[in-house]
Motif scaffolding. Sequence first.
Motif, short mmCIF file in Angstrom:
data_model
loop_
_atom_site.label_atom_id
_atom_site.label_comp_id
_atom_site.label_asym_id
_atom_site.label_seq_id
_atom_site.Cartn_x
_atom_site.Cartn_y
_atom_site.Cartn_z
N GLY A 43 5.54 -8.05 -1.50
CA GLY A 43 5.27 -8.08 -0.07
C GLY A 43 6.37 -8.72 0.75
N GLU A 44 7.65 -8.48 0.38
CA GLU A 44 8.74 -9.10 1.12
C GLU A 44 8.81 -8.59 2.56
N GLN A 45 9.15 -9.47 3.46
CA GLN A 45 9.42 -9.06 4.83
C GLN A 45 10.89 -8.67 4.89
N TYR A 49 7.36 -4.67 5.85
CA TYR A 49 7.04 -5.28 4.56
C TYR A 49 7.15 -4.23 3.46
N ARG A 50 7.66 -4.63 2.32
CA ARG A 50 7.77 -3.74 1.16
C ARG A 50 6.62 -4.07 0.21
N TYR A 51 5.70 -3.12 0.05
CA TYR A 51 4.52 -3.43 -0.74
C TYR A 51 3.80 -2.16 -1.23
N TRP A 52 2.83 -2.35 -2.11
CA TRP A 52 1.96 -1.28 -2.58
C TRP A 52 0.76 -1.18 -1.64
N SER A 100 11.28 -13.35 1.18
CA SER A 100 9.94 -13.28 0.62
C SER A 100 8.91 -13.56 1.70
N SER A 101 7.67 -13.14 1.45
CA SER A 101 6.63 -13.37 2.43
C SER A 101 6.42 -14.86 2.65
N THR A 102 6.62 -15.67 1.60
CA THR A 102 6.47 -17.12 1.73
C THR A 102 7.56 -17.68 2.63
#
Length: 217
Positions: free
Chosen positions: A162-164, A28-31, A174-176
């Motif tokens: 928060g993309e997977q 996941y790409r996230y902070w 997207s996470s959705t």
Amino acid sequence: MIRRVTVLFLAALLPLLAGAGQAQAAGYRYWSFWERDGSAWTYATVGPSLARPADGDVQGFRFSVSEDSGDAAKPRGTADFDAVCAKTPAKDGTKRVALVIDFGTPADAPSGEQPPAGRTACARVAEDATTAEALASVAKPLRYDSNALLCAITGYPAKGCGEQIAVDGKDSVSSTEAEESSARDEGGSGPSVGLIAGAAAVLLLGAAAVWQVRRRA
């Protein structure tokens, strides 16, 4: 001859089976949010909107791609409170929180974007302020999703949250979308329909080849 056909058949099938495991590997790409514990970073157990740091605390944020908190990249750069807040004097009724903001590497950046240079900031906020409020005071604009997940700091990244993505960083959803895809997949972690169809085709070709060899014999 039959043995040779069998070996060739297995050689064609193994890459498909190996691909089944590789296709499931994702991150996941996230902070990520971190707290400074002495001389080390520890992954925060609550989100920045719930954390209430004390005067003198050091907290950090890192944008990166990771599978989970266990392999998340830590903030880089200066993480010393005295150094970060040297030019921000104490004031009655407030607290000072040193913030380390690491925008990550180009490899972790979304397509078409470049990460800004990392920075530090000393936030002087009310004594009961949360980390999110401290961050907002020095690093606007912030962006959150509907679930209060921190998506962007100072506008980075411009979109997404928060993309997977695949481990190689090439394919992303997207996470959705990932959740919807998972809901449609009854097996959850099993091979895809396309993979099963491909394996079945190889099986049929292998069986046909063996039958032809036996017939000629």
